[in-house]
Design a protein around this motif. Structure first.
Motif, PDB file in Angstrom:
ATOM      1  N   LYS A 107      34.068  38.110  45.587  1.00 25.28           N
ATOM      2  CA  LYS A 107      33.282  37.526  44.495  1.00 25.28           C
ATOM      3  C   LYS A 107      34.040  36.369  43.853  1.00 25.28           C
ATOM      4  CE  LYS A 107      30.763  41.732  43.316  1.00 25.28           C
ATOM      5  NZ  LYS A 107      30.503  42.749  42.280  1.00 25.28           N
ATOM      6  N   SER A 108      35.329  36.552  43.662  1.00 26.78           N
ATOM      7  CA  SER A 108      36.158  35.507  43.068  1.00 26.78           C
ATOM      8  C   SER A 108      36.136  34.239  43.921  1.00 26.78           C
ATOM      9  CB  SER A 108      37.602  35.997  42.932  1.00 26.78           C
ATOM     10  OG  SER A 108      38.455  34.946  42.575  1.00 26.78           O
ATOM     11  N   GLY A 162      38.200  48.091  46.321  1.00 28.67           N
ATOM     12  CA  GLY A 162      37.975  47.356  45.075  1.00 28.67           C
ATOM     13  C   GLY A 162      38.520  45.945  45.145  1.00 28.67           C
ATOM     14  N   THR A 167      36.268  43.721  47.496  1.00 28.94           N
ATOM     15  CA  THR A 167      34.983  43.391  46.876  1.00 28.94           C
ATOM     16  C   THR A 167      35.134  42.329  45.804  1.00 28.94           C
ATOM     17  OG1 THR A 167      34.145  45.615  47.309  1.00 28.94           O
ATOM     18  CG2 THR A 167      33.030  44.361  45.594  1.00 28.94           C
ATOM     19  N   ILE A 168      36.098  42.505  44.919  1.00 30.59           N
ATOM     20  CA  ILE A 168      36.226  41.603  43.777  1.00 30.59           C
ATOM     21  C   ILE A 168      36.837  40.261  44.185  1.00 30.59           C
ATOM     22  CG2 ILE A 168      38.465  42.311  42.846  1.00 30.59           C
ATOM     23  CD1 ILE A 168      35.347  41.941  40.722  1.00 30.59           C
ATOM     24  N   THR A 191      41.758  40.523  38.686  1.00 33.27           N
ATOM     25  CA  THR A 191      41.353  41.919  38.883  1.00 33.27           C
ATOM     26  C   THR A 191      41.574  42.343  40.337  1.00 33.27           C
ATOM     27  OG1 THR A 191      39.710  41.690  37.128  1.00 33.27           O
ATOM     28  CG2 THR A 191      39.432  43.549  38.632  1.00 33.27           C
ATOM     29  N   GLY A 192      41.210  41.478  41.257  1.00 32.75           N
ATOM     30  CA  GLY A 192      41.418  41.776  42.678  1.00 32.75           C
ATOM     31  C   GLY A 192      42.890  41.960  43.019  1.00 32.75           C
ATOM     32  N   HIS A 246      43.962  45.343  41.701  1.00 38.22           N
ATOM     33  CA  HIS A 246      43.503  46.425  42.583  1.00 38.22           C
ATOM     34  C   HIS A 246      44.348  46.497  43.857  1.00 38.22           C
ATOM     35  CE1 HIS A 246      40.124  47.875  40.323  1.00 38.22           C
ATOM     36  NE2 HIS A 246      39.483  46.717  40.364  1.00 38.22           N
ATOM     37  N   HIS A 270      43.793  39.095  33.216  1.00 32.85           N
ATOM     38  CA  HIS A 270      42.407  39.485  32.989  1.00 32.85           C
ATOM     39  C   HIS A 270      42.102  39.510  31.495  1.00 32.85           C
ATOM     40  CE1 HIS A 270      39.349  42.496  32.091  1.00 32.85           C
ATOM     41  NE2 HIS A 270      38.781  42.178  33.244  1.00 32.85           N
ATOM     42  N   GLN A 284      38.091  37.638  38.001  1.00 29.40           N
ATOM     43  CA  GLN A 284      37.941  38.471  39.193  1.00 29.40           C
ATOM     44  C   GLN A 284      39.156  38.335  40.115  1.00 29.40           C
ATOM     45  OE1 GLN A 284      34.168  36.813  40.372  1.00 29.40           O
ATOM     46  NE2 GLN A 284      33.034  38.600  39.622  1.00 29.40           N
TER      47      GLN A 284
END
Length: 171
Positions: free
Chosen positions: A69-70, A62, A65-66, A50-51, A54, A23, A47
């Motif tokens: 989006k990714s 979290g 969700t991410i 980040t996912g 999480h 990240h 993302q």
């Protein structure tokens, strides 16, 4: 796409699975080449890291969700030069499988990003040889262990600028 930051991202992702560093290095690169462009493909890759971070921490909401989006970002930018040396179809399948595992609250399960370009893959593998294997507890809590003074200062300055702008507009 042999930019050192992009290579570092792939190296951390595939090597020691340090998604926090993935990240960090890719965010810096994104800020250099496409600042504030939230729809840029690098945001989708940030993302992704980040996912994964999480999910490793057990933050299923979290992560879900991410990663969603990714996945959407990666699908939207399939023809991006940043993805031309990556097996995008496989990556999307891996993200979808991760999303299903997260929905079922299954334990974290890392996956590599398949690199289709032999030269890039060689660079990433060579760079991975120099990575330090990190303790799992450290990887899970890395965000708590970093020096955030610079980030906090930037946020305070941004708030101050917004307040000044708001006060000027009110006059």
């Amino acid at each position: 796409m042999y930019n050192p930051s992009f290579v570092q991202f792939l190296t951390y992702f595939n090597g020691n699975k340090d998604y926090f560093e993935c990240h960090e290095v890719l965010e810096e690169y994104w800020k250099e080449i496409a600042p504030r462009q939230r729809k840029h493909v690098l945001v989708g890759l940030i993302q992704l890291a980040t996912g994964m971070y999480h999910w490793r921490r057990g933050n299923f909401k979290g992560a879900s969700t991410i990663l969603q989006k990714s996945r959407h970002s990666i699908i939207e930018h399939t023809s991006s030069p940043f993805l031309e040396k990556i097996d995008v179809a496989q990556l999307v399948e891996q993200i979808e499988a991760a999303e299903k595992s997260i929905f079922a609250k299954q334990d974290f399960s890392p996956f590599p990003i398949a690199i289709t370009d032999p030269a890039l893959n060689k660079i990433v593998l060579s760079s991975s040889d120099h990575l330090v294997v990190l303790d799992a507890t450290f990887l899970i809590n890395k965000h708590k262990l970093r020096d955030r003074s610079e980030v906090l200062q930037e946020r305070a300055e941004a708030i101050s600028r917004r307040q000044i702008t708001s006060n000027v507009e009110k006059r």
